[in-house]
Scaffold this motif. Structure first.
Motif, PDB file in Angstrom:
ATOM      1  N   TYR A  30       1.612   7.741   2.015  1.00 11.47           N
ATOM      2  CA  TYR A  30       2.544   6.529   1.564  1.00 11.47           C
ATOM      3  C   TYR A  30       3.684   6.811   2.608  1.00 11.47           C
ATOM      4  O   TYR A  30       4.360   7.798   2.823  1.00 11.47           O
ATOM      5  N   ASP A  31       3.826   5.682   3.402  1.00  7.04           N
ATOM      6  CA  ASP A  31       5.246   5.688   4.223  1.00  7.04           C
ATOM      7  C   ASP A  31       6.187   4.703   3.711  1.00  7.04           C
ATOM      8  O   ASP A  31       6.199   3.261   3.535  1.00  7.04           O
ATOM      9  N   SER A  68       7.627   1.560   6.040  1.00  5.80           N
ATOM     10  CA  SER A  68       6.611   0.385   6.305  1.00  5.80           C
ATOM     11  C   SER A  68       6.178  -0.087   4.925  1.00  5.80           C
ATOM     12  O   SER A  68       5.414  -1.293   4.844  1.00  5.80           O
ATOM     13  N   GLN A  69       6.182   0.848   3.775  1.00  6.26           N
ATOM     14  CA  GLN A  69       5.521   0.709   2.470  1.00  6.26           C
ATOM     15  C   GLN A  69       4.031   0.504   2.812  1.00  6.26           C
ATOM     16  O   GLN A  69       3.392  -0.099   1.694  1.00  6.26           O
ATOM     17  N   ILE A  70       3.511   1.158   3.572  1.00  7.55           N
ATOM     18  CA  ILE A  70       1.926   1.201   3.876  1.00  7.55           C
ATOM     19  C   ILE A  70       1.357   2.666   3.254  1.00  7.55           C
ATOM     20  O   ILE A  70       2.054   3.509   3.353  1.00  7.55           O
ATOM     21  N   GLN A 118      -0.155  -5.276  -8.654  1.00 14.27           N
ATOM     22  CA  GLN A 118       0.187  -6.034  -7.400  1.00 14.27           C
ATOM     23  C   GLN A 118      -1.045  -6.885  -6.787  1.00 14.27           C
ATOM     24  O   GLN A 118      -2.097  -6.370  -7.254  1.00 14.27           O
ATOM     25  N   GLU A 132      -3.279  -7.594   2.997  1.00 10.49           N
ATOM     26  CA  GLU A 132      -4.071  -7.158   4.265  1.00 10.49           C
ATOM     27  C   GLU A 132      -4.636  -5.740   3.950  1.00 10.49           C
ATOM     28  O   GLU A 132      -3.834  -4.625   3.792  1.00 10.49           O
ATOM     29  N   SER A 148      -6.038   1.238   4.605  1.00 16.28           N
ATOM     30  CA  SER A 148      -4.315   0.938   4.541  1.00 16.28           C
ATOM     31  C   SER A 148      -3.952  -0.410   3.968  1.00 16.28           C
ATOM     32  O   SER A 148      -4.656  -1.369   4.376  1.00 16.28           O
ATOM     33  N   MET A 149      -3.067  -0.500   3.345  1.00 17.79           N
ATOM     34  CA  MET A 149      -2.523  -1.555   2.462  1.00 17.79           C
ATOM     35  C   MET A 149      -1.037  -1.384   2.282  1.00 17.79           C
ATOM     36  O   MET A 149      -0.568  -0.480   1.954  1.00 17.79           O
ATOM     37  N   LYS A 150      -0.394  -2.564   2.140  1.00 15.25           N
ATOM     38  CA  LYS A 150       1.164  -2.538   1.547  1.00 15.25           C
ATOM     39  C   LYS A 150       0.961  -2.191  -0.048  1.00 15.25           C
ATOM     40  O   LYS A 150       0.506  -2.938  -0.740  1.00 15.25           O
ATOM     41  N   ALA A 151       1.942  -1.264  -0.421  1.00 17.08           N
ATOM     42  CA  ALA A 151       2.504  -1.126  -1.823  1.00 17.08           C
ATOM     43  C   ALA A 151       3.549  -1.738  -2.281  1.00 17.08           C
ATOM     44  O   ALA A 151       4.502  -1.248  -1.277  1.00 17.08           O
ATOM     45  N   GLU A 152       3.576  -2.418  -3.047  1.00 16.71           N
ATOM     46  CA  GLU A 152       4.943  -3.241  -3.386  1.00 16.71           C
ATOM     47  C   GLU A 152       6.104  -2.265  -3.864  1.00 16.71           C
ATOM     48  O   GLU A 152       7.117  -2.543  -3.905  1.00 16.71           O
TER      49      GLU A 152
END
Length: 421
Positions: free
Chosen positions: A346-347, A350-352, A379, A383, A403-407
């Motif tokens: 997890y970054d 970027s919240q990725i 959530q 993308e 990869s996907m955004k984690a809120e």
């Protein structure tokens, strides 16, 4: 069965000790997740002498890796050697037990006196835990096994709270009891239906789970097809017991003085192991931290039901199961969540999150993340991209990394699940 009591009738807090939480691990990956999600110890099977021959059983090299991982968390690893051995099983036994000792296994779980004696001779550093396969139900039997060199007795699943407390009053030896998972329709390990129907010996690791099959009654005679006595449109009779769940009775379990609380399920999924272990971890810690103000958290119950495979009850702890504690119709798969993925990275900028796929998911679906440090949120999946950065319409390939955004922040080894439609 209705749970009426959650605390022992006679509290013994002056000697209240936090019990060990013992988890199943059918593979090296499950071992790591069980420990990461809160187990104090795990039990595994080797490639010989165990009762789960269809599990992803451990090689000696995998055992060594598992022991090293568990040690980082202060956890132990036990190995099930719980078959009833035939003569042809004995050659190589002592060498195998010595290998277990050499890689750092803390204890074996066994039922056969021949294996107990072999362990005392060949691997004196191994603790010997008596398997539930011995169906031990009384304190005099426990005392007998203590005198034979056993350091812990895993009681029969049929033992009640009253019997467990009585055993603890009479005998100074570690006691382990099952608190969650599948129950046997027979006395544990004494069923011979698997042998009769399929020539697969339950006591040598080959149980075919015949108590989970569908059955019917037919009129005697030569009619073809046979005439069903229950009606062709009726659900077929099943003898399957409901699963055990004692999450609501954690205070009573701790007050009883039981030394180890055992979860069944070496054949269960990674999601099941992580979810159930973490729920019990939270309940045990909460009660031991503040017994006077302990309140059962409904979230722990909800977590248990998210992983449940069958209807749940309290087994033999409070009274003897009756007709309401068995499953007579095709099993209702009560778990309404599917295991979808494992967080690898997890970054926070970027919240990725990098997710390893375990079940199909796609943009627009709602996902739930959870982890042992309190992560729990839902959530909508946005993308998705593959490792090369290409957009995906779904994560459909087993073990695919996307990869996907984690809120909200997530951590490696957090899990993602999806509610079934």
């Amino acid at each position: 069965m209705t749970l009426a009591v959650t605390k022992a009738a006679a509290p013994i807090r002056e000697r209240l000790v936090k019990p060990e939480l013992l988890a199943p691990a059918g593979s090296l990956e499950k071992l790591k997740f069980a420990v990461h999600y809160g187990a104090d110890a795990v039990y595994i099977g080797g490639q010989k002498y165990g009762l789960r021959s269809n599990a992803d059983n451990f090689s000696i090299a995998q055992m060594r890796e598992g022991v090293e991982f568990a040690a980082k968390y202060g956890a132990k690893v036990f190995v099930a050697t719980n078959i009833y051995a035939h003569n042809e099983d004995l050659p190589g036994l002592e060498s195998y037990l010595k290998d277990l000792e050499d890689v750092g296994i803390a204890a074996i779980i066994t039922a056969d006196p021949a294996i107990i004696e072999a362990a005392k001779r060949a691997a004196p550093g191994l603790e010997i835990h008596l398997s539930t396969q011995q169906s031990t139900m009384n304190w005099q039997a426990v005392q007998f096994w203590k005198e034979e060199g056993v350091s812990r007795v895993v009681l029969a699943r049929e033992a009640s709270f009253a019997e467990i407390r009585d055993i603890k009053r009479h005998v100074d030896i570690e006691i382990e009891t099952f608190i969650h998972g599948a129950m046997c329709s027979s006395y544990s390990g004494r069923c011979v239906l698997s042998n009769h129907f399929t020539d697969r010996d339950s006591n040598r690791g080959g149980c075919c789970q015949s108590c989970r099959w569908k059955y019917d009654l037919f009129e005697e005679g030569a009619e073809q097809p046979p005439i069903s006595l229950t009606g062709s449109d009726d659900d077929k009779f099943m003898m399957s017991a409901k699963d055990l769940s004692m999450i609501e009775a954690v205070p009573g379990l701790i007050e009883s003085g039981v030394d180890s609380l055992k979860i069944e399920g070496r054949m269960k999924s990674l999601h099941y192991v992580a979810t159930v272990v973490n729920a019990y971890r939270r309940a045990i810690d909460a009660y031991c931290d503040d017994p006077e103000h302990y309140v059962l958290n409904e979230d722990w119950l909800e977590e248990i039901h998210k992983a449940a495979n069958r209807p749940l009850n309290t087994g033999y702890y409070f009274d003897e199961p009756d007709h309401e504690d068995h499953i007579y119709t095709p099993e209702d798969k009560s778990a309404d969540y599917d295991f979808a993925g494992v967080v690898l990275d997890y970054d926070p900028v970027s919240q990725i999150a990098a997710i390893q796929q375990r079940n199909h998911f796609k943009p627009g679906q709602e996902a739930e993340f959870f982890g042992p440090d309190g992560t729990l949120f839902k959530q909508t999946i946005g993308e998705l991209r593959d490792e090369e950065g290409h957009l995906l319409d779904a994560a459909r390939h087993p073990l695919q990394i996307v990869s996907m955004k984690a809120e909200f922040p997530v951590k490696p080894m957090d899990l993602m699940r999806m509610q079934k439609r």
